[in-house]
Design an enzyme around this catalytic site. Structure first.
Site, PDB file in Angstrom:
ATOM      1  CE  LYS A  22      12.003  -1.855  -0.138  1.00  0.00           C
ATOM      2  NZ  LYS A  22      10.568  -1.747  -0.455  1.00  0.00           N
ATOM      3  CG  ASN A  23      10.841   2.195  -1.536  1.00  0.00           C
ATOM      4  OD1 ASN A  23      10.772   0.970  -1.568  1.00  0.00           O
ATOM      5  ND2 ASN A  23      10.486   2.907  -0.478  1.00  0.00           N
ATOM      6  NE  ARG A  92      -0.528  -2.639   0.208  1.00  0.00           N
ATOM      7  CZ  ARG A  92      -0.754  -1.647  -0.634  1.00  0.00           C
ATOM      8  NH1 ARG A  92       0.225  -1.138  -1.339  1.00  0.00           N
ATOM      9  NH2 ARG A  92      -1.968  -1.164  -0.786  1.00  0.00           N
ATOM     10  CB  CYS A 116       1.374  -5.177   4.524  1.00  0.00           C
ATOM     11  SG  CYS A 116       1.703  -3.472   4.895  1.00  0.00           S
ATOM     12  NE  ARG A 121       1.090   0.001   2.476  1.00  0.00           N
ATOM     13  CZ  ARG A 121       2.388  -0.303   2.444  1.00  0.00           C
ATOM     14  NH1 ARG A 121       2.914  -1.049   3.379  1.00  0.00           N
ATOM     15  NH2 ARG A 121       3.174   0.142   1.482  1.00  0.00           N
ATOM     16  CB  ILE A 123      -5.299   0.190  -4.000  1.00  0.00           C
ATOM     17  CG1 ILE A 123      -6.402  -0.870  -4.171  1.00  0.00           C
ATOM     18  CG2 ILE A 123      -4.015  -0.461  -3.524  1.00  0.00           C
ATOM     19  CD1 ILE A 123      -6.170  -1.775  -5.368  1.00  0.00           C
ATOM     20  CG  ASP A 308       9.984   3.758   4.350  1.00  0.00           C
ATOM     21  OD1 ASP A 308       8.936   3.396   4.898  1.00  0.00           O
ATOM     22  OD2 ASP A 308      10.158   3.688   3.110  1.00  0.00           O
ATOM     23  NE  ARG A 400       9.480  -6.798   1.489  1.00  0.00           N
ATOM     24  CZ  ARG A 400       8.902  -5.757   2.090  1.00  0.00           C
ATOM     25  NH1 ARG A 400       8.573  -5.828   3.362  1.00  0.00           N
ATOM     26  NH2 ARG A 400       8.617  -4.658   1.440  1.00  0.00           N
TER      27      ARG A 400
HETATM   28  C1  UD1 Z   1       5.663   3.896  -0.416  1.00  0.00           C
HETATM   29  C2  UD1 Z   1       6.956   3.179  -0.085  1.00  0.00           C
HETATM   30  C3  UD1 Z   1       7.050   2.903   1.400  1.00  0.00           C
HETATM   31  C4  UD1 Z   1       6.841   4.193   2.192  1.00  0.00           C
HETATM   32  C5  UD1 Z   1       5.572   4.921   1.763  1.00  0.00           C
HETATM   33  C6  UD1 Z   1       5.412   6.283   2.412  1.00  0.00           C
HETATM   34  C7  UD1 Z   1       7.508   1.926  -2.084  1.00  0.00           C
HETATM   35  C8  UD1 Z   1       7.646   0.587  -2.716  1.00  0.00           C
HETATM   36  N1  UD1 Z   1       7.015   1.951  -0.845  1.00  0.00           N
HETATM   37  O1  UD1 Z   1       4.584   3.021  -0.077  1.00  0.00           O
HETATM   38  O2  UD1 Z   1       8.330   2.356   1.677  1.00  0.00           O
HETATM   39  O3  UD1 Z   1       6.761   3.871   3.563  1.00  0.00           O
HETATM   40  O4  UD1 Z   1       5.577   5.109   0.341  1.00  0.00           O
HETATM   41  O5  UD1 Z   1       6.522   7.078   2.162  1.00  0.00           O
HETATM   42  O6  UD1 Z   1       7.858   2.936  -2.661  1.00  0.00           O
HETATM   43  N2  UD1 Z   1      -3.326   5.223   1.130  1.00  0.00           N
HETATM   44  C9  UD1 Z   1      -4.717   5.155   1.051  1.00  0.00           C
HETATM   45  N3  UD1 Z   1      -5.286   4.897  -0.160  1.00  0.00           N
HETATM   46  C10 UD1 Z   1      -4.538   4.695  -1.303  1.00  0.00           C
HETATM   47  C11 UD1 Z   1      -3.127   4.760  -1.203  1.00  0.00           C
HETATM   48  C12 UD1 Z   1      -2.558   5.035   0.028  1.00  0.00           C
HETATM   49  O7  UD1 Z   1      -5.423   5.341   2.045  1.00  0.00           O
HETATM   50  O8  UD1 Z   1      -5.111   4.463  -2.373  1.00  0.00           O
HETATM   51  C13 UD1 Z   1      -2.700   5.517   2.454  1.00  0.00           C
HETATM   52  C14 UD1 Z   1      -1.842   4.338   2.939  1.00  0.00           C
HETATM   53  O9  UD1 Z   1      -2.613   3.358   3.595  1.00  0.00           O
HETATM   54  C15 UD1 Z   1      -0.887   5.031   3.875  1.00  0.00           C
HETATM   55  C16 UD1 Z   1      -0.672   6.386   3.192  1.00  0.00           C
HETATM   56  O10 UD1 Z   1      -1.776   6.566   2.306  1.00  0.00           O
HETATM   57  O11 UD1 Z   1      -1.461   5.222   5.132  1.00  0.00           O
HETATM   58  C17 UD1 Z   1       0.631   6.497   2.430  1.00  0.00           C
HETATM   59  O12 UD1 Z   1       0.727   5.469   1.504  1.00  0.00           O
HETATM   60  P1  UD1 Z   1       1.561   5.588   0.153  1.00  0.00           P
HETATM   61  O13 UD1 Z   1       2.250   6.902   0.071  1.00  0.00           O
HETATM   62  O14 UD1 Z   1       0.663   5.203  -0.966  1.00  0.00           O
HETATM   63  O15 UD1 Z   1       2.666   4.451   0.381  1.00  0.00           O
HETATM   64  P2  UD1 Z   1       3.105   3.323  -0.610  1.00  0.00           P
HETATM   65  O16 UD1 Z   1       3.177   3.834  -1.996  1.00  0.00           O
HETATM   66  O17 UD1 Z   1       2.292   2.094  -0.349  1.00  0.00           O
END
Ligand code: UD1
Length: 419
Positions: A22-23, A92, A116, A121, A123, A308, A400
């Site tokens: 999925k990811n 998301r 979420c 979360r 960005i 995960d 999902r």
């Molecule tokens: C992806 C995966 C998710 C997995 C995660 C960590 C997908 C679709 N999802 O989520 O299944 O659990 O990686 O391996 O691939 N953060 C910030 N600011 C940002 C971006 C991230 O503070 O701009 C923080 C997030 O809140 C979180 C951490 O960084 O605490 C890790 O997030 P991230 O690696 O970005 O996860 P996702 O890409 O959302």
């Protein structure tokens, strides 16, 4: 609302073939926008999140069809630059489309993704990086607008303060058609990022260093379509292995990505399961009782133990001999599944980032509610190994991420029905 009714107690045995990741699929679907051509994806899983991504592609002007596990995406006329708010709310991960849309059209408008089930979360890292690549970013009434004044992004040197998976993907997506070279330091190293980069290279992109913490992308004029097979889903694989560990028995996981699953397998092995992995197959057998894992299980960016898989392994360790301790370092709210496991008889204490699991003799069935995707899957892992019947509600979370979940469990000899 549908439920899974699971009656535990059967030992599992049999072989199952692992679904596509999925990811990987989601960012690769976003990346297909950049090809401006027809792309064919094999091993594309039939999942609610993949359907949401297809709806986003359609809304941007792509033709997108999914027949069996083959997706065809024709992005030759995808000039749209706005992700509708309703689709943004549905998933998301739609934030992943931002870099690709911006790379393709020089503009992108989307709504602020809310928090979420796993907590806030943000960005901020995504936006800071895109701004370094030339984007002018403004926000108004919950809508964020990114605009490249020169029509396209330019290369930049970006150092991430944390190796975020989504930010790394968005930067790469924006960089492949940018002017000049983009360097990402402290990039995330997750295998799904490498899968997306392999896809992009098959389309003609110039990317080096994926899988390492320094990625270099040299912008090219244009890409072309390709046919690509998505990698197997390491987290779905971890789920079925943990389920057999919890219930006892033996199974073979076919189409497995053995090297990518190593961080999980090496911890699961410490529970006393016999695991043998070769080429793309993993054999697991659990004879006696599971043993607790002695060392603290710390979730970390890849190649650390995956966040995960935290809930999923916890469900199996709930009936291990001894005490195991988890430390969740990636997300703030990732222990919401523990209430359900406790309702099923588990002895779990959460203290901030840590969760202490004292193994009990057995779990029993209960009525529980899936809290999030992997938390819901953990409840199913616990239920298959428990005595009696468990009813899991809110299974849209599980849908999902797991293709044919009940068929997989049934073919291993577990008793599960969807109602
Ligand atoms: C992806 C995966 C998710 C997995 C995660 C960590 C997908 C679709 N999802 O989520 O299944 O659990 O990686 O391996 O691939 N953060 C910030 N600011 C940002 C971006 C991230 O503070 O701009 C923080 C997030 O809140 C979180 C951490 O960084 O605490 C890790 O997030 P991230 O690696 O970005 O996860 P996702 O890409 O959302």
């Amino acid at each position: 609302m549908q439920k899974f009714i699971i009656t535990g107690g059967n030992r599992l045995s049999g072989e199952i073939e692992l679904q596509g990741s999925k990811n990987s699929t989601l960012p690769i679907m976003a990346a297909a926008i950049l090809a401006k051509d027809k792309c064919v994806l094999e091993s594309c899983p039939n999942l609610a999140d993949v359907y949401s991504a297809a709806r986003i592609l359609n809304s941007l002007g792509c033709k997108c069809s999914l027949v069996g596990n083959r997706a065809e995406i024709d992005s030759s006329e995808a000039e749209g630059s706005k992700i509708p708010e309703s689709l943004m709310r549905e998933m998301r991960s739609s934030i992943m489309f931002m870099g690709a849309i911006l790379g393709r059209t020089g503009d992108c408008i989307f709504s602020v993704p809310g928090g979420c089930e796993l907590g806030p979360r943000p960005i901020d890292m995504h936006l800071a990086a895109l701004s370094k690549m030339g984007a002018e970013i403004s926000s108004c009434g919950g809508e964020i607008s990114c605009h490249m004044p020169k029509g396209k992004a330019h290369g930049a040197r970006i150092s991430l303060s944390f190796p975020s998976v989504g930010a790394t993907e968005n930067i790469i997506l924006c960089a492949v058609l940018a002017e000049g070279e983009t360097v990402i330091n402290n990039a995330a190293r997750e295998p799904e990022i490498c899968d997306m980069c392999r896809f992009l290279r098959s389309c003609g992109a110039k990317i080096k260093g994926d899988g390492e913490s320094r990625i270099v992308v040299e912008g090219v004029e244009k890409l072309h379509g390709c046919e690509y097979r998505i990698m197997p889903d390491r987290i779905a694989g971890a789920t079925y292995l943990a389920m057999t560990a919890a219930a006892g028995g033996a199974m073979i996981l076919k189409n497995a990505c053995v090297a990518e699953m190593e961080p999980f397998i090496s911890v699961l092995e410490q529970t006393g399961c016999f695991i043998c992995a070769a080429e793309n197959r993993i054999y697991l057998r659990r004879g006696g009782r599971l043993k607790a894992v002695r060392d603290r299980i710390r979730t970390m960016p890849h190649p650390g133990f995956p966040t995960d898989a935290q809930a999923i392994l916890m469900a199996a360790l709930a009936t291990a001999d001894g005490t195991s301790v988890f430390e969740e370092n990636i997300f703030d709210c990732r222990y919401r599944h523990t209430d359900a496991l406790i309702k099923m008889g588990a002895d779990i204490q959460v203290m901030g980032k840590a969760a202490v699991i004292r193994g009990v003799n057995r779990l029993h069935g209960a009525d529980v509610e899936a809290t999030d995707l992997r938390g819901g899957a953990a409840m199913a892992v616990a239920a298959v190994g428990a005595e009696g019947t468990t009813r899991i509600s809110c299974i849209s979370h599980i849908d999902r991420g797991y293709e044919k979940f009940e068929n997989m469990i049934t073919s291993l000899g577990g008793r599960i029905i969807r109602e």
